[in-house]
Structure formats: structure tokens, C-alpha cells
Design a protein around this motif. Structure first.
Motif, mmCIF file in Angstrom:
data_model
loop_
_atom_site.group_PDB
_atom_site.id
_atom_site.type_symbol
_atom_site.label_atom_id
_atom_site.label_comp_id
_atom_site.label_asym_id
_atom_site.label_seq_id
_atom_site.Cartn_x
_atom_site.Cartn_y
_atom_site.Cartn_z
ATOM 1 N N PHE A 1 42.263 -22.473 117.313
ATOM 2 C CA PHE A 1 42.590 -21.599 118.443
ATOM 3 C C PHE A 1 42.958 -20.210 117.909
ATOM 4 O O PHE A 1 42.617 -19.186 118.482
ATOM 5 C CB PHE A 1 43.749 -22.144 119.276
ATOM 6 C CG PHE A 1 43.420 -23.419 120.003
ATOM 7 C CD1 PHE A 1 44.424 -24.317 120.344
ATOM 8 C CD2 PHE A 1 42.120 -23.731 120.368
ATOM 9 C CE1 PHE A 1 44.138 -25.495 121.012
ATOM 10 C CE2 PHE A 1 41.820 -24.914 121.030
ATOM 11 C CZ PHE A 1 42.838 -25.802 121.359
ATOM 12 N N GLU B 1 41.812 -27.655 127.683
ATOM 13 C CA GLU B 1 41.521 -26.862 128.876
ATOM 14 C C GLU B 1 42.194 -25.503 128.709
ATOM 15 O O GLU B 1 43.223 -25.408 128.058
ATOM 16 C CB GLU B 1 42.106 -27.529 130.118
ATOM 17 C CG GLU B 1 41.355 -28.758 130.544
ATOM 18 C CD GLU B 1 41.681 -29.120 131.993
ATOM 19 O OE1 GLU B 1 40.750 -29.548 132.693
ATOM 20 O OE2 GLU B 1 42.848 -28.978 132.399
ATOM 21 N N SER C 1 34.489 -16.383 123.869
ATOM 22 C CA SER C 1 33.685 -17.254 124.734
ATOM 23 C C SER C 1 33.144 -18.448 123.950
ATOM 24 O O SER C 1 32.819 -19.484 124.523
ATOM 25 C CB SER C 1 32.535 -16.474 125.363
ATOM 26 O OG SER C 1 31.719 -15.943 124.361
ATOM 27 N N LYS C 2 33.099 -18.317 122.626
ATOM 28 C CA LYS C 2 32.657 -19.450 121.800
ATOM 29 C C LYS C 2 33.609 -20.624 121.994
ATOM 30 O O LYS C 2 33.210 -21.772 121.995
ATOM 31 C CB LYS C 2 32.678 -19.069 120.313
ATOM 32 C CG LYS C 2 31.587 -18.123 119.901
ATOM 33 C CD LYS C 2 31.501 -18.071 118.353
ATOM 34 C CE LYS C 2 30.518 -17.049 117.882
ATOM 35 N NZ LYS C 2 31.027 -15.681 117.905
ATOM 36 N N LEU C 3 34.899 -20.293 122.127
ATOM 37 C CA LEU C 3 35.887 -21.348 122.306
ATOM 38 C C LEU C 3 35.868 -21.839 123.747
ATOM 39 O O LEU C 3 35.950 -23.036 124.008
ATOM 40 C CB LEU C 3 37.284 -20.813 121.938
ATOM 41 C CG LEU C 3 38.394 -21.865 121.934
ATOM 42 C CD1 LEU C 3 38.169 -22.855 120.813
ATOM 43 C CD2 LEU C 3 39.752 -21.204 121.794
ATOM 44 N N LEU C 4 35.751 -20.913 124.690
ATOM 45 C CA LEU C 4 35.764 -21.278 126.099
ATOM 46 C C LEU C 4 34.630 -22.235 126.425
ATOM 47 O O LEU C 4 34.760 -23.134 127.245
ATOM 48 C CB LEU C 4 35.644 -20.018 126.972
ATOM 49 C CG LEU C 4 36.820 -19.049 126.911
ATOM 50 C CD1 LEU C 4 36.533 -17.835 127.772
ATOM 51 C CD2 LEU C 4 38.096 -19.730 127.373
ATOM 52 N N ARG C 5 33.522 -22.018 125.764
ATOM 53 C CA ARG C 5 32.353 -22.856 126.004
ATOM 54 C C ARG C 5 32.617 -24.313 125.650
ATOM 55 O O ARG C 5 32.034 -25.219 126.210
ATOM 56 C CB ARG C 5 31.233 -22.302 125.122
ATOM 57 C CG ARG C 5 29.954 -22.964 125.368
ATOM 58 C CD ARG C 5 28.969 -22.526 124.322
ATOM 59 N NE ARG C 5 27.637 -22.811 124.829
ATOM 60 C CZ ARG C 5 26.546 -22.229 124.405
ATOM 61 N NH1 ARG C 5 26.611 -21.332 123.469
ATOM 62 N NH2 ARG C 5 25.384 -22.541 124.895
ATOM 63 N N LEU C 6 33.513 -24.526 124.662
ATOM 64 C CA LEU C 6 33.791 -25.887 124.212
ATOM 65 C C LEU C 6 34.912 -26.529 125.006
ATOM 66 O O LEU C 6 35.205 -27.710 124.823
ATOM 67 C CB LEU C 6 34.166 -25.863 122.718
ATOM 68 C CG LEU C 6 33.053 -25.351 121.796
ATOM 69 C CD1 LEU C 6 33.582 -25.191 120.386
ATOM 70 C CD2 LEU C 6 31.876 -26.307 121.800
ATOM 71 N N ARG D 1 36.978 -28.271 127.980
ATOM 72 C CA ARG D 1 36.627 -29.229 129.017
ATOM 73 C C ARG D 1 36.644 -28.528 130.364
ATOM 74 O O ARG D 1 35.864 -28.825 131.248
ATOM 75 C CB ARG D 1 37.608 -30.383 128.983
ATOM 76 C CG ARG D 1 37.351 -31.402 130.047
ATOM 77 C CD ARG D 1 37.790 -32.776 129.609
ATOM 78 N NE ARG D 1 36.831 -33.419 128.736
ATOM 79 C CZ ARG D 1 35.707 -33.999 129.153
ATOM 80 N NH1 ARG D 1 35.405 -34.023 130.422
ATOM 81 N NH2 ARG D 1 34.872 -34.542 128.294
ATOM 82 N N VAL E 1 37.792 -24.458 132.186
ATOM 83 C CA VAL E 1 38.393 -23.132 132.046
ATOM 84 C C VAL E 1 38.863 -22.703 133.417
ATOM 85 O O VAL E 1 38.070 -22.652 134.361
ATOM 86 C CB VAL E 1 37.366 -22.104 131.507
ATOM 87 C CG1 VAL E 1 37.977 -20.722 131.456
ATOM 88 C CG2 VAL E 1 36.883 -22.514 130.126
ATOM 89 N N GLY F 1 40.597 -19.756 135.753
ATOM 90 C CA GLY F 1 40.885 -18.334 135.649
ATOM 91 C C GLY F 1 40.395 -17.603 136.858
ATOM 92 O O GLY F 1 39.689 -18.144 137.688
#
Lengths: 197, 669
Positions: free
Chosen positions: A59, A167, A182-187, A189, A191, A193
């Protein structure tokens, strides 16, 4: 119904495109193979807090803090610590052009110095007070348990089907002036916002 | 001997079934051994994707399950858009499994699950921008080509949820819902310039500012222009009509503006687009060589509010205003004809999401929309003669509820229901039921049933010529189209780097709205005459390797037919897509795309052949400080292909773009 009907009835060899069709069929079968084939080796099990520590490290890699500060990236645990030695493994590692420093803190004042702050389920009743103290600070809060995202934590770790997932609450990250890649957000479960319906 | 081998080869490949059989038998022997997941001593050395797939030995008691999406979602990120050089939302959608895009040189048409009647505008797909419904109040159309309201550089990600969505969103969520999410944050100044062949150029300037309260303001303006390629239409190959050649008649010009102010719980967003397109293909029997000019304008303003209440509950609300304008200029020998439409609407919605009840996640909401103005005009410019003059207004409301229930830790049920009421044509109620099961940790099985509807729009109902001898008739009794869909979807995380998915579906469409000639008076009218069914199998996978190589592939076998069992027009039996992204030297990345679209029937029982398109993009990000450069080639092998079109055209299929190039540079200050 479904597959057998149209496979039996339909002759797919339209003259110009049959070559491509066979390529298409091969790709399709490889995909079927992937879905149906059984994989004999069972995955080794990983201790929960070793895995959580690795997640915290990742993270930190995928988050952007506003500039300034010293050369340390502080990954902290708040209050009752279930990590033990698992977290110490992170100490001294390189992250975002800084070095990780593992800190254990039990007060909101101490928490303000952190870059990443993990709050365990055991500290749940102290979460609201902690979050209001961190309101203006650039701390990436990571928690676990139902409803922590709604309370204002930025990332929630969950164990589901024996696997770790997470999440993200983008609003909380935004309020702390953090940008999560966004690389992390894509993974993630899920998001949550302002920009999701 | 060689003749026999030839004969065998021809017979063998002649029937797909035999080829399949042989491949199936060969497969077990060619499968690679399953990759074992060995947990490293130091987990921090593993990439996120791998960490997510490791089996964890739980130290604490089992946590409460998170709700799972009842339908399959495909996400295309901003990184994908840059890597593969997607120019428009249509390019993005072309890479999504199960979707295909065709064009008639005016608009881009989106097909899903083998269904795209030529000339039917994108009314059976709901398009959202940050949750705001873009489908307009006159045609219910989702613009996806260069006429889409946003510059693709402003897109953070596109989420496509396949399947019926009326249980949450109401009308138009027939085959799926596309939600385009804009960038959440921009700081500094960003300038982009694009140059391409066929006199293509595009410029964009965006400014972002972080506010004192932690909020963010984004302002962006773009301008695009393209001269168009040179086309040959054999149907017009006569000396009087330039021997069928149309060059520089496909001018496409558009301008876009976007603004977004976000802070704490509130986001204010505004977007505007105007696009002017010349169509060289002479639709509606217009004069060949004098292009039809269509001008579309769209704008919206939306205020979004999201607030976390106590007890794992969130309140969301939205207020919006939207407008769309359309003008079409058609040149006939007698007199120039103009088609105009104006739509203005506003509305609001309220939504409550709660995970407060143990094992339940409930969403409930209320929506209202007032169509203030729905105006359709058609007239000859000079001498003035009015053919169509319809002005009206309407309203619609909807109420919905959805509950996701964790029946067991590895078995979830989702039940949703929505009721809509339209002032023009009554009510609609549509459910969606889903079961999500994990027989094993790495597997997901989804069983889904849902129904959806598409309300008839004012164009279909009221575009009528009142002049004696007029061609079009109104039909105020038009009913909504409905679709019932059944789907079985499987997903398996095969190893730390590979994921496979398969989906089997069947749908039934009733009350399909089609334009027919009324035998009583010979006039064209829209009626609920049609019915169609479709079934298909979609297979796909994704791979993300540690060396940075990423791939996505999908194959679709589908068949859509009318009530007599005849295959539908413009319905390909096969789709195949492959995307590969390879990192080269420092900062350089190669994005390759291959898309196969199977042969399709035209309206005159002809065939528009199947074709394989390849696109290639080489990207250099931050090669020079603050500068990103991309070079792309589209339709790399200059494949000549056509798309079937409606009876608006003399031609049954229109030839599409050949090879084209583009160079793009983005500079951040």
C-alpha cells in the motif's frame, strides 16, 4: 440450450474466414482448459499477519503523499499489536525513495507522525476518536472489520475464502490528500468514492 | 497421395465440429502442469497480484464477508487506454469481451451479445459518466465515437457491467451498463497534441488545482479535426457521381469542455461537447458528392453528494441538468432539408446503501427526471416547408431496492427490483436475481436471471410528417421492449498470474421496436413487431506476469436469431480479442491489439466479410522529463472491411477506414 445447440446446427466454415475461426477455436479451448483443468498442487498457507505486513508495504508503494518530510516512511501499528515480529520484517526496506521505519504507537498524537497506520479490530472502539485526530493529516489508515470504511478508514483488509483482499474508500484518501495509484485500485475488491455510482 | 491429404485437410477443417473434437482430444496432453504457489519466506518481494492469490492461515476469527457484484464487470483503466492508443470510447469498447462496434460514417454503433440491428442507435446500452445518465431525452442514444462527451485523456477507468441492469438503473440498461469514471485528481497543467494522417489533429489543455480544503478543481478543453480518408462506393460508380469516389468529404470536427470541482462530500461536474460530421456515403437518397452534415451538441451539469452516516450506512444524492441538440443538413436536388431536435431535462436521485444488518448489504433509491423540452423539427430550408413539428415534455420516476445476502460464507444471493413510471407510457417492473458461489477458494460460480426494458423514445413515437403524402406516422401506443436473460458464469484464479473466465447466456427479446411500412397508407411507422433470441458462450482470460507483461484475451461464440430462427442482420457468429502489453527498455511499452469480427449478414441477404484488425502502439512515458509520447498504427495490415448499414443508405454495407497512423505527445508542467 446454449452451446450444444448452436455448435451442432451452425457450420462455422464461412469460406474466407475459416483460418481465423480455427485460431479462435484454439484460443477458446485454451481458455476452457484453464477453467476446467484441475491444479494438483495445493497452495502453501501463509500466516495472516505476515501477509498483512506485506500488504501494508505494498500500500505504501502505491500511494502518493504530498511532498516534504524526512527520509523515513513510517508504517505504524496502533495500540494492541497482533503483528509481533511480522511487522519488524519491514523495517529498513526501501519504499518510495525512503526507508521504512516501523513504529508502534498507542496515542492519537503519536499516530499523527505516521504515513501508514494500521488499526486492528481490537482497537475498534478507539477508532472514531483516532480518525478525528487524524483529520488534517496525511495518514493512510488501514483497518479491518465491518464498517471501518464508512467510518473513514481509507483501506480495509478482509479475509475471504482463505485469501486476503482489500477495499478502498477513495473519499478518505482524498481527505488526507493522498493519491492511491489506479494500479492498486484495480486490484481492490471494491472501491468506494465520489466517482463510483 | 497429396490429393488425399488435401482432401482430408479440407474435410477436417471444413467442419468446425471435427476440428473441435480433435483439439479437445489433444488438449490434455498439451496442458502445462499447474503452477504451485510456494509462499516465499519474504512476502514483500511478491507483487500485489500474487499476494492476493495466496492462501492465508487465519489467526483471527473469520471476518464478515464483503458483498460481491452479482454480474461480471470488465474494467479498462487509463493505463490501458494509453498503452493501446484508444482514440475514442468506441475504441475502448471494441476491446471489451462480447462487444463490437460498427460505423456508418456518422455515428458509431455498439453491439452486444450478437445484437446490433443496423441503424438502431445505441439505445440498448446505458452510458453513465460518473453515474450521470448520458442517454439523451429524444433518442435515448449513447454516443460512443468521436461524438462522446469526454476527451479519453480525462477517463480514469471504464467499467462495463454486462447483462440486464434495469433492476437498478431503469430504462436502456438492456444489454449492459457502461460507467465512465473521470480522473479524480489533476495537479498542474497538462497539454496534449496529436497528429495523424488524413489531416487529423487534436489538441487538449487541462489545468488542475488542489484547493486549501483538500479538494480539487479540474478544467479541460479539447479540439479535434480530421479530414477523412478517401472512399470508393461502387453503388455510385457512374460519371455523374464522381465514379463513386468520395475524398475529403468525411470531415469530423469536435470540441469538448470539462470541469470538475470536488471537495469532501460534494462534487460538481460539468461537460459540453459539440461535433460536426460530414458523411460522404449519401444516406437518405441525398446527392452523392454533397456530404450530409450532422451537428450534435451535448451538455450536462451534475452535483453529486455522498455522506457516510453512522452504522456502516451511506447516503448519496444527485441533482442534474442535461441538454442535447441535433442538426442534420441533407442536400437533395430539389431543396436542402434540415432535421432538428432539442432535448432539455433535469432530475434528481437519492440513494441509501447500508451494511448495518448482519450479512446483508442493502441499496435503495428513488429517481425523478423531468424532460422539459423534447422538440423535433424537419423542414426544407428554402423555400420553407415544414414536414415535422413535434414539441412535448414528459417525466419519469423510479424506485428500486437491492439486497445482497451472505447466506453462507461462500454463498451469496442478490435480489433486486425496480419499478419505473413514465408519463408517456405507463409503468415497468424488473427484477434481477443472482447466486454467487465459491465451491473452492479460487473459483467463482455466478448464476443470474434478470429482465430489463427499453422505453420507446419520442423519435419512435412522435416523429411524424403531417403534410399530405408524408412519409412518417406517429405511434403513441408503442410499448417498451423487454429482455429476459439467463447467465451462468465461471471464474477461476488459475495461478498467481492467470485468471480464466467463461460465461454461457441466453436471452429473449420481446416487443422489439422496428420501423415498418403500414400497409393501410404506405407510411413508415415504428411498431412492436419484432422478437429475437440469442445465446452464446464467452471465454476469456487475463494474465499479469512479474516481468510486466500483461495480456487479456477473449473469444465469443454467439448466435442471435429472429422469431423464425433466421440469423439476425449484423450479428457476427464469432468475436475474438487479444491485447498484449510488453514493457521494453526503461519507460518504453508496446501495446498490441488484435480483434476479429466474424462475417455478418446485410439487410439484403448479402455478407459483410469477417476481418481481423491489428493495432499497435509504442509508448514512451517520461522518457524525457514530464513528456509522454505515443506512436500508434491502426488497422496495421490495411485490411479492407465493411459494416452493414440500414435502409437509410443505398449501399447495404459501407467500407470502413484503412490503415491510419497517429503520434501523440502529452506534456505536464
Amino acid at each position: 440450450m446454449g452451446t450444444s445447440h448452436f455448435l451442432a446446427v451452425h457450420n462455422p466454415s464461412c469460406r474466407p474466414g475459416w483460418r481465423w475461426l480455427n485460431i479462435v477455436c484454439v484460443i477458446g479451448l485454451l481458455a476452457i482448459a484453464g477453467v476446467c483443468a484441475s491444479f494438483p498442487a495445493r497452495a502453501e498457507q501463509v500466516p495472516e499477519y505476515d501477509l498483512k505486513a506485506a500488504f501494508l508495504y505494498n500500500f505504501a508503494q502505491f500511494t502518493e503523499w504530498p511532498g516534504g518530510g524526512d527520509n523515513f516512511l513510517r508504517i505504524c501499528v496502533y495500540g494492541r499489536d497482533s503483528f509481533g515480529a511480522a511487522l519488524d520484517n519491514l523495517d529498513g526496506k526501501a519504499a518510495r525513495e525512503k526507508r521504512v521505519k516501523v513504529v508502534r504507537t498507542a496515542t492519537p498524537e503519536g499516530a499523527k507522525q505516521c504515513d501508514v497506520l494500521f488499526v486492528g479490530d481490537l482497537e475498534r472502539e478507539r477508532l472514531a476518536v483516532l480518525l478525528s485526530a487524524l483529520r488534517e493529516k496525511n495518514v493512510l489508515t488501514v483497518g479491518e472489520g465491518e464498517g471501518v470504511l464508512q467510518q473513514g478508514v481509507a483501506i480495509r483488509l478482509i479475509i475471504e475464502n482463505n485469501r486476503m483482499a482489500f477495499e478502498v474508500n477513495l473519499d478518505s484518501a482524498k481527505k488526507s490528500r493522498l493519491v492511491i495509484s489506479s494500479k492498486l485500485l484495480r486490484l481492490a475488491r471494491a472501491v468506494h468514492g465520489a466517482t463510483s455510482p | 497421395m497429396t490429393n488425399e491429404i488435401h482432401g482430408f485437410a479440407r474435410w477436417f477443417s471444413g467442419s468446425g465440429l471435427k476440428t473441435w473434437g480433435a483439439l479437445l482430444l489433444a488438449l490434455p496432453f498439451s496442458l502445462p502442469a499447474g503452477a504451485a504457489n510456494a509462499a516465499n519466506a519474504d512476502l514483500t518481494l511478491l507483487p500485489m497480484e500474487q499476494l492476493l492469490s495466496l492462501e492465508v492461515m487465519s489467526a483471527s476469527k473469520f471476518s464478515q464477508k464483503v458483498s460481491e457484484a452479482p454480474a461480471t464487470v470488465t474494467v479498462i483503466t487509463a493505463e490501458d487506454i494509453r498503452t493501446y492508443g484508444h482514440r475514442t470510447l468506441a475504441d475502448i469498447l471494441r476491446s471489451i469481451p462480447g462487444l463490437y462496434v460498427t460505423s456508418d460514417h456518422s455515428y458509431s454503433f455498439l453491439g452486444a451479445r450478437g445484437f446490433q440491428p443496423p441503424g438502431d442507435y445505441n439505445t440498448r446500452m446505458l452510458l453513465l459518466v460518473d453515474g450521470y445518465r448520458v442517454n439523451d431525452a429524444i433518442y435515448g442514444q449513447a454516443y460512443v465515437g468521436s461524438e462522446f462527451i469526454l476527451d479519453t485523456d480525462l477517463i480514469e477507468r471504464v467499467e462495463y457491467v454486462a447483462g440486464p441492469g434495469s433492476s437498478l438503473y431503469g430504462s436502456n440498461a438492456f444489454f449492459g451498463v457502461i460507467n465512465v469514471i473521470t480522473r479524480s485528481r489533476l495537479t498542474g497543467v497538462e497539454v496534449a497534441a496529436t497528429l495523424g494522417d488524413a489531416a487529423t489533429r487534436k489538441g487538449r489543455a487541462s489545468i488542475g488545482k488542489t484547493l486549501d480544503n483538500g479538494g480539487n478543481l479540474i478544467l479541460s478543453a479539447s479540439q479535434y479535426e480530421s479530414g477523412g480518408q478517401r472512399f470508393y462506393f461502387p453503388e455510385f460508380d457512374q460519371p455523374a457521381t464522381h465514379n463513386g469516389v468520395a475524398s475529403n468529404l468525411e470531415r469530423d470536427r469536435s470540441g469538448q469542455f470539462f470541469a470538475k470541482l470536488s471537495q469532501q462530500d460534494l462534487t460538481l461536474e460539468m461537460a459540453w461537447m459539440r461535433r460536426n460530421k460530414h458523411n460522404p456515403a449519401a444516406p437518405y437518397g441525398t446527392v452523392f458528392g454533397q456530404p450530409v452534415v450532422t451537428a450534435d451538441e451535448q451538455a450536462f451539469m451534475a452535483l453529486d453528494y455522498r455522506h457516510a452516516l453512522a452504522d456502516a450506512t451511506e447516503l448519496g444524492g444527485r441533482l442534474f441538468y442535461g441538454e442535447n441538440h441535433y442538426q442534420g443538413d441533407y442536400f437533395y436536388d430539389a431543396a436542402p432539408n434540415r432535421d432538428l431536435s432539442t432535448g432539455k431535462w433535469w432530475g434528481g436521485e437519492l440513494r441509501l446503501t447500508s451494511a448495518a444488518f448482519l450479512r446483508h448489504k442493502v441499496v435503495a433509491g428513488l429517481e425523478y427526471q423531468k424532460d422539459l423540452r423534447q422538440e423535433q423539427l424537419n423542414f426544407d430550408v428554402a423555400p420553407y416547408l415544414s414536414y415535422v413539428d413535434d414539441r412535448r415534455s414528459a417525466w419519469k420516476t423510479g424506485v428500486f431496492v437491492q439486497d445482497e445476502y451472505a447466506f453462507r460464507d461462500n454463498l451469496h444471493f442478490s435480489v433486486g427490483l425496480r419499478h419505473d413510471r413514465h408519463s408517456i407510457h405507463g409503468g415497468a417492473t424488473h427484477p434481477r436475481l443472482a447466486a454467487i458461489w465459491h465451491p473452492q477458494p479460487a473459483d467463482t460460480v455466478r448464476l443470474l436471471y434478470g429482465s430489463a426494458y427499453r422505453a420507446p423514445n419520442v423519435y419512435e413515437m412522435f416523429y411524424a410528417t403531417e403534410v399530405p403524402g408524408g412519409m412518417f406516422k406517429s405511434n403513441p401506443n408503442l410499448r417498451s421492449e423487454t429482455i429476459h436473460t439467463y447467465e451462468l458464469a465461471l471464474e477461476r484464479v488459475a495461478s498467481s498470474v492467470l485468471k480464466f473466465s467463461a460465461s454461457l447466456y441466453r436471452y429473449q427479446i420481446d416487443d422489439l421496436i422496428q420501423q415498418v411500412m403500414d400497409p393501410a397508407d404506405g407510411r413508415q411507422v415504428f411498431q412492436n413487431t419484432g422478437s429475437a433470441t440469442g445465446q452464446g458462450l464467452e471465454l476469456g482470460g487475463q494474465g499479469m506476469w512479474q516481468n510486466g507483461i500483461k495480456t487479456r484475451f477473449s473469444v465469443a461464440f454467439q448466435r442471435a436469431q429472429d422469431r423464425d430462427g433466421k440469423r439476425l442482420v449484423n450479428s457476427p457468429a464469432h468475436l475474438a480479442k487479444l491485447n498484449v502489453s510488453v514493457p521494453l527498455a526503461q519507460g518504453l511499452r508496446l501495446g498490441a491489439e488484435a480483434q476479429y469480427l466474424g462475417a455478418r449478414k446485410t439487410r439484403l441477404d448479402g455478407t459483410a466479410g469477417g476481418y481481423l484488425l491489428a493495432n499497435l502502439t509504442l509508448g514512451a512515458e517520461k522518457l524525457i522529463k514530464n513528456l509522454d509520447v505515443y506512436a500508434s498504427a491502426y488497422n496495421l495490415f490495411d485490411r479492407r472491411f465493411s459494416d452493414p448499414v440500414s435502409s437509410d443508405y443505398t449501399q447495404e454495407a459501407l467500407v470502413q477506414d484503412g490503415r491510419s497512423f497517429r503520434v501523440k505527445a502529452i506534456y505536464h508542467f
